[in-house]
Motif scaffolding. Structure first.
Motif, short mmCIF file in Angstrom:
data_model
loop_
_atom_site.label_atom_id
_atom_site.label_comp_id
_atom_site.label_asym_id
_atom_site.label_seq_id
_atom_site.Cartn_x
_atom_site.Cartn_y
_atom_site.Cartn_z
N LYS A 245 57.51 136.43 88.52
CA LYS A 245 58.24 136.66 89.77
C LYS A 245 58.05 135.51 90.76
O LYS A 245 58.41 135.64 91.93
N GLY A 246 57.45 134.43 90.29
CA GLY A 246 57.18 133.33 91.21
C GLY A 246 56.18 133.73 92.28
O GLY A 246 55.27 134.52 92.04
N LYS A 247 56.37 133.20 93.49
CA LYS A 247 55.43 133.49 94.59
C LYS A 247 55.39 134.97 94.92
O LYS A 247 54.37 135.49 95.37
N GLU A 248 56.49 135.67 94.70
CA GLU A 248 56.54 137.10 95.01
C GLU A 248 55.62 137.92 94.11
O GLU A 248 55.27 139.06 94.43
N GLY A 249 55.22 137.34 92.99
CA GLY A 249 54.35 138.06 92.09
C GLY A 249 52.88 137.97 92.43
O GLY A 249 52.05 138.65 91.82
N ALA A 250 52.54 137.15 93.42
CA ALA A 250 51.13 136.98 93.80
C ALA A 250 50.60 138.25 94.46
O ALA A 250 51.31 138.91 95.24
N ILE A 251 49.36 138.59 94.15
CA ILE A 251 48.73 139.77 94.75
C ILE A 251 47.52 139.39 95.59
O ILE A 251 46.88 140.24 96.19
N SER A 252 47.19 138.09 95.63
CA SER A 252 46.05 137.61 96.37
C SER A 252 46.53 136.68 97.49
O SER A 252 47.73 136.59 97.76
N TRP A 253 45.63 135.93 98.10
CA TRP A 253 46.00 135.07 99.24
C TRP A 253 46.83 133.86 98.80
O TRP A 253 47.72 133.43 99.49
N ASN A 254 46.53 133.28 97.65
CA ASN A 254 47.37 132.26 97.00
C ASN A 254 47.86 131.18 97.98
O ASN A 254 49.07 130.96 98.10
N PRO A 255 46.97 130.45 98.66
CA PRO A 255 47.41 129.48 99.67
C PRO A 255 47.79 128.11 99.08
O PRO A 255 47.46 127.05 99.65
N VAL A 256 48.49 128.10 97.96
CA VAL A 256 48.79 126.84 97.27
C VAL A 256 49.82 125.99 98.01
O VAL A 256 49.97 124.81 97.72
N ASP A 257 50.54 126.59 98.95
CA ASP A 257 51.56 125.85 99.70
C ASP A 257 51.08 125.45 101.09
O ASP A 257 51.89 125.00 101.92
N PHE A 258 49.79 125.61 101.35
CA PHE A 258 49.27 125.25 102.69
C PHE A 258 49.51 123.77 102.95
O PHE A 258 49.32 122.95 102.05
N PRO A 259 49.89 123.39 104.16
CA PRO A 259 50.18 121.96 104.47
C PRO A 259 48.99 121.04 104.21
O PRO A 259 47.86 121.45 104.32
#
Length: 259
Positions: A245-259
């Motif tokens: 589901k891409g990013k929508e499938g994450a269930i945790s904080w998942n900050p991989v796109d943080f600047p």
């Protein structure tokens, strides 16, 4: 590094639980400064009687503790809490401190590796941007990137980059924090007469990841380690891969796109 790790996030009976994990055959424990259980992990290592060289210990420094001097101090504090002479893998827990402090932290960990305090340097929750940042700065690439990974959240761009750059991928939340009731997962589990967690962990191993399941229940600790007497076929893998589901499938904080 053993291909199956034992996570201790939110584990408040760490010593006894890690000892149970050792009995089940785990030799890889994933902790963090923010988990507040490095002491318990170290006590379990000593009580187990297992040769230290046969156990792989990971910890991490969270963004509030980033920066060169704070990281150096944090490594020494973790060593003291574990009661160990060295740490096998030290990760930057997240990228949420900004470019300057991320790179300072990375440099500090590299210096600690040269000093023999840690064996391997890695990162966690790093996206492609953060990994490219390390390369651009002229540092050697991290050995590991630990990210949320399971069929619902496959982070394919990050996985592809890591594989192209020989970065080992560790998978946290590999059993979706117990939310395993998707019909496809249940179908594959029934086909192989396995429980859903075993199917998800087997999927992770066959994808080339290092899954880090966590549990405080002895039965689950043991069953999560019974993964090597079956395999998923091509059809199973295609079906599970199709759940992304891409990013929508994450269930945790998942900050991989943080600047």
């Amino acid at each position: 590094m053993p291909l199956l790790g034992f996570g201790v996030f939110q584990n408040f009976t760490t010593q006894s639980t890690v000892l149970e994990a050792f009995k089940a055959g785990y030799r890889h424990v994933d902790s963090a400064q923010a988990y507040r259980n490095e002491v318990g992990v170290g006590e379990a290592v000593r009580e187990s009687g297992i040769d230290r060289a046969d156990i792989f210990i990971t910890t991490k420094c969270v963004s509030k503790n980033h920066g060169y001097s704070r990281t150096l101090r944090g490594v020494d504090e973790s060593l003291e809490k574990f009661g160990l002479d060295y740490i096998d893998l030290f990760l930057i827990h997240d990228p949420m401190s900004g470019t300057e402090r991320r790179l300072e932290t990375y440099k500090a960990l590299q210096d600690c590796r040269k000093a023999g305090k840690i064996r391997t340097v890695g990162v966690s929750n790093y996206g492609v941007k953060h990994l490219e940042e390390i390369k651009t700065a002229g540092h050697e690439m991290p050995s590991v990137n630990q990210i949320e990974l399971h069929p619902l959240c496959q982070q394919r761009a990050i996985v592809s980059y890591c594989m192209q750059n020989s970065i080992v991928i560790q998978a946290y939340c590999p059993i979706i924090r117990g939310k395993m009731d998707h019909p496809v997962i249940l179908e594959v589990a029934k086909k192989h007469n396995r429980d859903p967690a075993q199917v998800l962990l087997r999927w992770s191993l066959q994808k080339g990841f290092v899954p880090l399941p966590k549990s405080t229940t002895p039965e689950r600790i043991h069953s999560n380690a019974h993964l090597y007497d079956f395999s998923l076929d091509t059809d199973d893998m295609i079906k599970l891969d199709g759940l992304d589901k891409g990013k929508e499938g994450a269930i945790s904080w998942n900050p991989v796109d943080f600047p």
